[in-house]
Design a protein around this motif. Structure first.
Motif, mmCIF file in Angstrom:
data_model
loop_
_atom_site.group_PDB
_atom_site.id
_atom_site.type_symbol
_atom_site.label_atom_id
_atom_site.label_comp_id
_atom_site.label_asym_id
_atom_site.label_seq_id
_atom_site.Cartn_x
_atom_site.Cartn_y
_atom_site.Cartn_z
ATOM 1 N N ARG A 169 0.827 -1.210 0.000
ATOM 2 C CA ARG A 169 0.000 0.000 0.000
ATOM 3 C C ARG A 169 0.859 1.257 0.000
ATOM 4 O O ARG A 169 0.428 2.318 -0.451
ATOM 5 C CB ARG A 169 -0.924 -0.010 1.217
ATOM 6 N N GLN A 170 2.089 1.137 0.485
ATOM 7 C CA GLN A 170 3.001 2.275 0.537
ATOM 8 C C GLN A 170 3.981 2.293 -0.634
ATOM 9 O O GLN A 170 4.492 3.352 -1.002
ATOM 10 C CB GLN A 170 3.789 2.238 1.851
ATOM 11 N N HIS A 171 4.254 1.118 -1.196
ATOM 12 C CA HIS A 171 5.236 0.988 -2.274
ATOM 13 C C HIS A 171 4.527 0.437 -3.514
ATOM 14 O O HIS A 171 4.329 -0.773 -3.633
ATOM 15 C CB HIS A 171 6.379 0.049 -1.863
ATOM 16 N N PRO A 172 4.143 1.279 -4.438
ATOM 17 C CA PRO A 172 3.327 0.847 -5.578
ATOM 18 C C PRO A 172 4.047 -0.057 -6.569
ATOM 19 O O PRO A 172 3.409 -0.562 -7.503
ATOM 20 C CB PRO A 172 2.914 2.167 -6.236
ATOM 21 N N LYS A 173 5.333 -0.291 -6.393
ATOM 22 C CA LYS A 173 6.063 -1.148 -7.326
ATOM 23 C C LYS A 173 6.263 -2.569 -6.796
ATOM 24 O O LYS A 173 6.919 -3.381 -7.441
ATOM 25 C CB LYS A 173 7.425 -0.521 -7.656
ATOM 26 N N ILE A 174 5.723 -2.882 -5.640
ATOM 27 C CA ILE A 174 5.828 -4.251 -5.123
ATOM 28 C C ILE A 174 4.929 -5.175 -5.943
ATOM 29 O O ILE A 174 3.760 -4.868 -6.186
ATOM 30 C CB ILE A 174 5.463 -4.310 -3.627
ATOM 31 N N PHE A 175 5.493 -6.304 -6.351
ATOM 32 C CA PHE A 175 4.791 -7.261 -7.217
ATOM 33 C C PHE A 175 5.013 -8.658 -6.644
ATOM 34 O O PHE A 175 6.123 -9.010 -6.257
ATOM 35 C CB PHE A 175 5.372 -7.184 -8.633
ATOM 36 N N LEU A 176 3.970 -9.477 -6.583
ATOM 37 C CA LEU A 176 4.061 -10.837 -6.049
ATOM 38 C C LEU A 176 3.824 -11.853 -7.165
ATOM 39 O O LEU A 176 2.810 -11.796 -7.864
ATOM 40 C CB LEU A 176 3.033 -11.036 -4.934
ATOM 41 N N GLU A 233 -6.397 -10.164 -4.326
ATOM 42 C CA GLU A 233 -7.668 -9.443 -4.412
ATOM 43 C C GLU A 233 -7.468 -7.933 -4.342
ATOM 44 O O GLU A 233 -8.144 -7.175 -5.047
ATOM 45 C CB GLU A 233 -8.592 -9.912 -3.287
ATOM 46 N N GLU A 234 -6.534 -7.486 -3.496
ATOM 47 C CA GLU A 234 -6.324 -6.047 -3.353
ATOM 48 C C GLU A 234 -5.465 -5.462 -4.468
ATOM 49 O O GLU A 234 -5.662 -4.321 -4.883
ATOM 50 C CB GLU A 234 -5.687 -5.737 -1.989
ATOM 51 N N PHE A 235 -4.521 -6.283 -4.985
ATOM 52 C CA PHE A 235 -3.610 -5.788 -6.020
ATOM 53 C C PHE A 235 -3.581 -6.767 -7.206
ATOM 54 O O PHE A 235 -2.552 -7.371 -7.510
ATOM 55 C CB PHE A 235 -2.206 -5.613 -5.456
ATOM 56 N N PRO A 236 -4.709 -6.945 -7.897
ATOM 57 C CA PRO A 236 -4.737 -7.911 -9.003
ATOM 58 C C PRO A 236 -3.766 -7.583 -10.128
ATOM 59 O O PRO A 236 -3.317 -8.488 -10.842
ATOM 60 C CB PRO A 236 -6.195 -7.852 -9.482
ATOM 61 N N ASP A 237 -3.441 -6.304 -10.291
ATOM 62 C CA ASP A 237 -2.507 -5.912 -11.345
ATOM 63 C C ASP A 237 -1.057 -6.050 -10.910
ATOM 64 O O ASP A 237 -0.140 -5.793 -11.704
ATOM 65 C CB ASP A 237 -2.776 -4.462 -11.776
ATOM 66 N N ARG A 238 -0.841 -6.475 -9.654
ATOM 67 C CA ARG A 238 0.529 -6.698 -9.166
ATOM 68 C C ARG A 238 0.676 -8.112 -8.605
ATOM 69 O O ARG A 238 1.496 -8.350 -7.716
ATOM 70 C CB ARG A 238 0.892 -5.661 -8.096
ATOM 71 N N PHE A 239 -0.096 -9.017 -9.142
ATOM 72 C CA PHE A 239 -0.053 -10.417 -8.725
ATOM 73 C C PHE A 239 -0.094 -11.297 -9.958
ATOM 74 O O PHE A 239 -0.857 -11.051 -10.893
ATOM 75 C CB PHE A 239 -1.244 -10.737 -7.826
ATOM 76 N N LEU A 240 0.744 -12.346 -9.948
ATOM 77 C CA LEU A 240 0.789 -13.255 -11.089
ATOM 78 C C LEU A 240 1.070 -14.669 -10.601
ATOM 79 O O LEU A 240 2.008 -14.897 -9.835
ATOM 80 C CB LEU A 240 1.891 -12.815 -12.063
ATOM 81 N N ASN A 241 0.242 -15.612 -11.033
ATOM 82 C CA ASN A 241 0.475 -17.032 -10.786
ATOM 83 C C ASN A 241 0.998 -17.630 -12.089
ATOM 84 O O ASN A 241 0.260 -17.747 -13.073
ATOM 85 C CB ASN A 241 -0.826 -17.712 -10.353
ATOM 86 N N VAL A 242 2.260 -18.026 -12.098
ATOM 87 C CA VAL A 242 2.874 -18.522 -13.330
ATOM 88 C C VAL A 242 2.690 -20.024 -13.502
ATOM 89 O O VAL A 242 3.144 -20.595 -14.493
ATOM 90 C CB VAL A 242 4.379 -18.180 -13.374
#
Length: 299
Positions: A14-21, A36-45
């Protein structure tokens, strides 16, 4: 620890917009809040850990701070080449997160015994290595990592680990958790710190007083970092990792004051065993009874 990791990663995202999981088709019931909160920063490969690390490196080269997440040896040993060549060589901000350190997934057999990872990854000197013992240390590790993006490895236990202490400052020195009254100290890394504390409390009832240190910060270190341990003449090192390249090896490399360093690490004969974490610790000689016996011998 895995729940604490995701909870703190959410706070930091929420504080660092470049964190990606990025995950390898697991972590369900744990990672959903982030997705759910960051769908555009989450990826299941999917079940493709080498690809997971390569994708993370690509995202990191485009200014993201990427956390990869999987269990045991799968995000580390399976994709060591990608960690070495794609992440570390290019100094990219990718944090490799492994859940299930040591024998946490012991019931699943040797493929899931994460007991060689520290020694192998220590051969990559540009990789920061963190091995927290409890939820509090895990939270501090995540906070530090998000403030200092770089190639890193975060080695976590599994779930339901208790809070063991409130000491903070893991980047400055080993954390003194228990103050003893002798020149003997127990030093541990990871969730097996709980075993060290149990042994120390039982020994105190026998009139044997030892200090206990937690060492979540494993790389990069200097001799000055370990200075608090230099005051002790006898160190018993407890780790859920083979002796080669582990914490005891690290201390021998940096402490040159003549301290006697005793290593308590899983025996080779136990590595091919299958069973619960408690069973495998007992078979490996790294349970509280084994620690107490070792301390009595040198005290």
């Amino acid at each position: 620890m895995r729940t604490t990791f995701i909870q703190e990663l959410l706070v930091q995202a929420r504080q660092h917009p470049k964190i990606f999981l990025v995950v390898g088709d697991l972590g369900f019931s744990v990672v959903e809040p982030f997705a759910e909160e960051f769908p555009d920063r989450f990826l299941n490969v999917g079940v493709a850990e080498q690809n997971m690390t390569g994708v993370a490196a690509g995202l990191a080269s485009e200014v993201y701070h990427v956390f990869t997440y999987s269990i045991a040896n799968f995000p580390t040993l399976r994709c060591l080449e990608q960690i070495r060549n794609d992440v570390v060589y290019h100094r990219l901000p990718v944090t490799v997160v492994s859940v299930g350190a040591g024998f946490a997934y012991g019931n699943l057999g040797y493929s899931h015994h994460a007991v060689q990872d520290i020694g192998i990854l220590r051969t990559l000197p540009e990789l920061t290595i963190l091995s927290p013992a409890d939820p509090g240390e895990t939270r501090e590790c995540v906070q530090w990592l998000t403030d200092n993006p770089r190639p890193a490895y975060l080695r976590l236990g599994k779930a339901s680990e208790p809070v063991l202490h409130e000491t903070r400052g893991l980047t400055r020195a080993p954390l003194k958790i228990l103050e003893g009254q002798s020149d003997c100290a127990l030093v541990a890394t990871g969730s097996i710190l709980q075993v060290a504390l149990e042994a120390a409390h039982k020994l105190a009832n026998e009139g044997i007083s030892v200090s206990v240190f937690s060492c979540p910060w494993l790389q990069s270190v200097t001799a000055e970092f370990f200075q608090p341990l230099a005051a002790f003449r006898r160190l018993t090192v407890l780790e859920e990792h083979v002796a080669a390249g582990g914490l005891a090896s690290l201390l021998r490399e940096h402490l040159t004051g003549g301290q006697k360093i005793l290593s308590l690490a899983p025996s080779a004969s136990a590595l091919n065993q299958v069973g619960s974490q408690e069973f495998l610790r007992r078979r490996s000689g790294i349970d509280s009874e084994a620690v107490m016996a070792a301390v009595r011998r040198i005290f």
